[in-house]
Scaffold this motif. Structure first.
Motif, PDB file in Angstrom:
ATOM      1  N   LEU A 190       0.824  -1.205   0.000  1.00 39.95           N
ATOM      2  CA  LEU A 190       0.000   0.000   0.000  1.00 39.95           C
ATOM      3  C   LEU A 190       0.862   1.261   0.000  1.00 39.95           C
ATOM      4  O   LEU A 190       0.582   2.220  -0.730  1.00 39.95           O
ATOM      5  CB  LEU A 190      -0.931  -0.001   1.217  1.00 39.95           C
ATOM      6  N   GLY A 194       0.483   2.434  -3.701  1.00 36.89           N
ATOM      7  CA  GLY A 194      -0.494   3.505  -3.701  1.00 36.89           C
ATOM      8  C   GLY A 194       0.081   4.868  -3.403  1.00 36.89           C
ATOM      9  O   GLY A 194      -0.418   5.888  -3.902  1.00 36.89           O
ATOM     10  N   GLY A 195       1.137   4.917  -2.566  1.00 40.17           N
ATOM     11  CA  GLY A 195       1.683   6.205  -2.189  1.00 40.17           C
ATOM     12  C   GLY A 195       2.806   6.689  -3.080  1.00 40.17           C
ATOM     13  O   GLY A 195       2.756   7.790  -3.631  1.00 40.17           O
ATOM     14  N   TYR A 197       4.300   5.021  -5.951  1.00 39.46           N
ATOM     15  CA  TYR A 197       4.248   4.757  -7.389  1.00 39.46           C
ATOM     16  C   TYR A 197       3.053   5.440  -8.058  1.00 39.46           C
ATOM     17  O   TYR A 197       3.198   6.161  -9.041  1.00 39.46           O
ATOM     18  CB  TYR A 197       4.202   3.255  -7.634  1.00 39.46           C
ATOM     19  N   LEU A 198       1.845   5.199  -7.509  1.00 40.45           N
ATOM     20  CA  LEU A 198       0.647   5.776  -8.118  1.00 40.45           C
ATOM     21  C   LEU A 198       0.372   7.198  -7.629  1.00 40.45           C
ATOM     22  O   LEU A 198      -0.346   7.946  -8.298  1.00 40.45           O
ATOM     23  CB  LEU A 198      -0.566   4.885  -7.821  1.00 40.45           C
ATOM     24  N   GLY A 199       0.867   7.562  -6.477  1.00 42.46           N
ATOM     25  CA  GLY A 199       0.691   8.923  -5.980  1.00 42.46           C
ATOM     26  C   GLY A 199      -0.713   9.231  -5.503  1.00 42.46           C
ATOM     27  O   GLY A 199      -1.149  10.389  -5.547  1.00 42.46           O
ATOM     28  N   TRP A 200      -1.432   8.217  -5.015  1.00 42.18           N
ATOM     29  CA  TRP A 200      -2.794   8.463  -4.533  1.00 42.18           C
ATOM     30  C   TRP A 200      -2.798   9.241  -3.216  1.00 42.18           C
ATOM     31  O   TRP A 200      -3.760   9.926  -2.894  1.00 42.18           O
ATOM     32  CB  TRP A 200      -3.516   7.132  -4.357  1.00 42.18           C
ATOM     33  N   PHE A 201      -1.751   9.107  -2.436  1.00 38.25           N
ATOM     34  CA  PHE A 201      -1.667   9.799  -1.147  1.00 38.25           C
ATOM     35  C   PHE A 201      -0.191   9.983  -0.812  1.00 38.25           C
ATOM     36  O   PHE A 201       0.701   9.381  -1.433  1.00 38.25           O
ATOM     37  CB  PHE A 201      -2.376   9.005  -0.045  1.00 38.25           C
ATOM     38  N   ASP A 202       0.053  10.821   0.176  1.00 39.92           N
ATOM     39  CA  ASP A 202       1.410  11.091   0.638  1.00 39.92           C
ATOM     40  C   ASP A 202       1.654  10.305   1.924  1.00 39.92           C
ATOM     41  O   ASP A 202       1.077  10.628   2.973  1.00 39.92           O
ATOM     42  CB  ASP A 202       1.599  12.585   0.892  1.00 39.92           C
TER      43      ASP A 202
END
Length: 362
Positions: A190, A194-195, A197-202
């Motif tokens: 996650l 998600g943080g 590689y995809l940059g969904w959250f910091d």
């Protein structure tokens, strides 16, 4: 001439306190052998044994608190002799006392819930340190487990109703994969996926339990910020547990669907939604009640690595600090609390299931 007279009844016994029937089990023994009392006795015994094992194993670890604290003091240029002297006077208890005296003091503190002061946090008691971190762990685990169980039970029933179809095959594969992956590995995926590689959250801003400047209280700001920082731990627990519940609920629902009363309900013309809620769902969940209660307790002990990966300030990081600094009082208190959570969850499961199915009490 003699006359026959009716036999007179035997004299009644004198009035007095009622006596127990010969061979009757005394009341205290019946209470002692009661199902709930037996389970409580076993739970207390397990906690007592684990607490004693923790006490002796902690002191069998290489190194001691004085060496660890003196090593940190020498990093500032202090000599080892001076550092050991300061470390010895800084401890809240005598590490050189005989082992049996330390053990007896530990037992007295365990009974009175006075586990002493922490070593790494001068002036802070063990119970204060645990009370500051344990609620965050219980919050993230409770929310994640509850969501996982609800979704898992619903998806498990869907898989049972659509078994051997495409949706069942897809969900079965997903559930099997999620159930086989450790929770700390899910947390790493996650954060990295998600943080970073995809940059969904910091991931940096989600560290800790609260943002700087947010004060605890019953305010919308506090509740929202607490949920935001607990988002990754909650999502980790959901993904780590939901697969198991999907497969368990599928197996239980499939077994219930083959029962005669379900066939009779369908023959009576009842709607599928009525059968699913009143007949299938309730009877399929009944055998899982004990496992639901146990899962809450087991996850408390498994939160150590998840909280360390996500930098979430719960009992996981507190336990690692206690091990690294040889903080015996804190280490003992944490392990006793974690064990008590697991044992209490098992106790609640046993008592609850005995109410739902009285046959197991025989």
């Amino acid at each position: 001439m003699t006359t026959d007279t009716a036999a007179s009844p035997p004299p009644s016994p004198p009035a007095g306190p009622a006596r127990a029937r010969p061979g009757a089990t005394p009341l205290w023994r019946r209470i002692w052998r009661h199902y709930a009392v037996v389970k409580v006795r076993k739970a207390v015994t397990v906690v007592f044994v684990v607490a004693n094992v923790t006490f002796f194993l902690g002191r069998a670890m290489p190194g001691d608190p004085i060496d660890v604290m003196a090593g940190r003091l020498t990093q500032g240029g202090m000599s080892m002799e001076e550092a050991r002297t300061i470390a010895t006077y800084s401890l809240a208890y005598d590490v050189d006392a005989p082992l049996h005296e330390q053990w007896w003091d530990f037992l007295l503190g365990l009974v009175t819930l006075d586990l002493g002061d922490t070593i790494n946090r001068p002036g802070v008691t063990v119970m204060e340190a645990i009370a500051a971190y344990l609620p965050w762990t219980l919050f993230s685990i409770g929310a994640g487990t509850l969501i996982a169980i609800v979704l898992g039970l619903v998806l498990g029933m869907v898989m049972a109703y659509w078994r051997n179809r495409f949706l069942d095959h897809v969900l079965s594969v997903v559930a099997s994969v999620l159930g086989a992956v450790p929770n700390y590995l899910i947390a790493m995926v996650l954060v990295a996926g998600g943080g970073m590689y995809l940059g969904w959250f910091d991931p940096i801003t989600l560290r800790g339990t609260l943002s700087p400047g947010v004060e605890p209280g019953f305010t919308a700001e506090f509740v929202g910020d607490a949920f935001l920082h607990a988002l990754l731990p909650i999502l980790t627990y959901v993904l780590a547990v939901i697969g198991v519940w999907m497969l368990i609920m599928k197996a239980s629902t499939t077994e219930v669907l083959s029962e005669d009363y379900v066939t009779v309900a369908r023959a009576r013309g009842l709607r599928d939604t009525r059968i699913a809620s009143a007949y299938v769902g309730r009877n399929a969940i009944l055998p899982l009640v004990a496992q639901i209660a146990i899962s809450f307790g087991v996850l408390v002990g498994g939160a150590i690595f998840v909280e360390e990966v996500l930098v979430y300030k719960g009992v996981g990081g507190l336990l690692l600090d206690a091990v690294n600094y040889r903080d015996y009082p804190l280490l003992q208190g944490l392990l006793v609390i974690i064990t008590s959570c697991v044992v209490l969850a098992n106790l609640v499961a046993d008592l609850l299931y005995s109410r739902l199915d009285p046959r197991i009490r025989n």
